[in-house]
Design a protein around this motif. Structure first.
Motif, PDB file in Angstrom:
ATOM      1  N   UNK A  20       0.780  -1.182  -0.139  1.00 22.46           N
ATOM      2  CA  UNK A  20      -0.020   0.223  -0.039  1.00 22.46           C
ATOM      3  C   UNK A  20       0.948   1.239  -0.088  1.00 22.46           C
ATOM      4  N   UNK A  21       1.953   1.149   0.650  1.00 20.68           N
ATOM      5  CA  UNK A  21       3.066   2.500   0.595  1.00 20.68           C
ATOM      6  C   UNK A  21       3.494   2.573  -0.606  1.00 20.68           C
ATOM      7  N   UNK A  22       3.822   1.543  -1.343  1.00 23.67           N
ATOM      8  CA  UNK A  22       4.214   1.555  -2.611  1.00 23.67           C
ATOM      9  C   UNK A  22       3.074   2.210  -3.472  1.00 23.67           C
ATOM     10  N   UNK A  23       2.006   1.890  -3.580  1.00 26.04           N
ATOM     11  CA  UNK A  23       0.907   2.480  -4.259  1.00 26.04           C
ATOM     12  C   UNK A  23       0.727   3.988  -3.946  1.00 26.04           C
ATOM     13  N   UNK A  24       0.761   4.389  -2.963  1.00 25.31           N
ATOM     14  CA  UNK A  24       0.641   5.753  -2.318  1.00 25.31           C
ATOM     15  C   UNK A  24       2.028   6.559  -2.813  1.00 25.31           C
ATOM     16  N   UNK A  25       3.173   6.060  -2.553  1.00 24.65           N
ATOM     17  CA  UNK A  25       4.477   6.717  -3.057  1.00 24.65           C
ATOM     18  C   UNK A  25       4.248   6.885  -4.650  1.00 24.65           C
ATOM     19  N   UNK A  26       3.771   6.179  -5.448  1.00 29.06           N
ATOM     20  CA  UNK A  26       3.906   6.080  -6.673  1.00 29.06           C
ATOM     21  C   UNK A  26       2.801   7.192  -7.457  1.00 29.06           C
ATOM     22  N   UNK A  27       1.784   7.448  -6.745  1.00 27.61           N
ATOM     23  CA  UNK A  27       0.897   8.769  -7.097  1.00 27.61           C
ATOM     24  C   UNK A  27       1.050   9.926  -6.316  1.00 27.61           C
ATOM     25  N   UNK A  28       1.718   9.777  -5.185  1.00 27.55           N
ATOM     26  CA  UNK A  28       2.085  11.118  -4.369  1.00 27.55           C
ATOM     27  C   UNK A  28       3.287  11.813  -5.042  1.00 27.55           C
ATOM     28  N   UNK A  29       4.307  10.965  -5.181  1.00 21.13           N
ATOM     29  CA  UNK A  29       5.538  11.727  -5.690  1.00 21.13           C
ATOM     30  C   UNK A  29       5.270  12.184  -6.942  1.00 21.13           C
TER      31      UNK A  29
END
Length: 169
Positions: A20-29
């Motif tokens: 889930x953190x990978x998913x969030x990092x992808x879109x946020x950054x």
């Protein structure tokens, strides 16, 4: 060590958090990079539009290219979120985190690059229109940085489940 303890090490309950953190990092950054690139180049677009209003639409290329970066993050986030499950192997979760960070940080760097190039390029090409093609080429080079990140992330995501056995519980 019994089989249950070995599975707990391989498939801990917190593994899906890393995916889930990978998913969030992808879109946020990637969105942060896209927003910086858009904001930085838009200032130059509008200030140069005062001098040459006929070139306003032509100069919006910088902002459009910056927004493509957010699409890269969206694609990776959708792929990761489609593979998120409650019980997953830690190997898969770490590869999802790595894929999200790869596309996210490459998109962030590309957005900064597009913003700086767009700001300087729009101002320069407004004063000397022959510089426009050079600006477009440099913008393409900056955009490719984000494309490298999405390619690496897709490669990591395709390898994340190969050879990984399902968690039995």
């Amino acid at each position: 060590m019994d089989v249950y303890a070995a599975n707990m090490d391989r498939c801990p309950v917190y593994a899906s958090f890393f995916g889930a953190m990978g998913c969030a990092c992808a879109i946020v950054f990637t969105v942060m990079g896209a927003s910086y690139g858009t904001a930085k180049s838009s200032g130059a677009i509008f200030s140069s539009g005062i001098i040459r209003p006929d070139r306003l639409m032509q100069n919006t290329l910088c902002a459009i290219m910056a927004q493509i970066l957010s699409i890269y993050g969206l694609v990776t986030s959708v792929i990761i979120s489609g593979n998120l499950v409650e019980k997953m192997a830690l190997h898969t979760a770490f590869l999802q985190l790595g894929a999200g960070l790869a596309v996210g940080l490459c998109g962030l760097a590309a957005g900064f690059s597009i913003g700086v190039v767009g700001d300087a390029g729009v101002r320069a090409s407004t004063q000397q229109p022959r510089l426009y093609i050079g600006m477009v080429l440099i913008l393409i080079f900056a955009e490719v940085l984000g494309l490298y990140g999405v390619i690496v992330s897709i490669l990591m995501l395709t390898r994340s489940t190969l050879g990984v056995t399902d968690c039995p519980y």
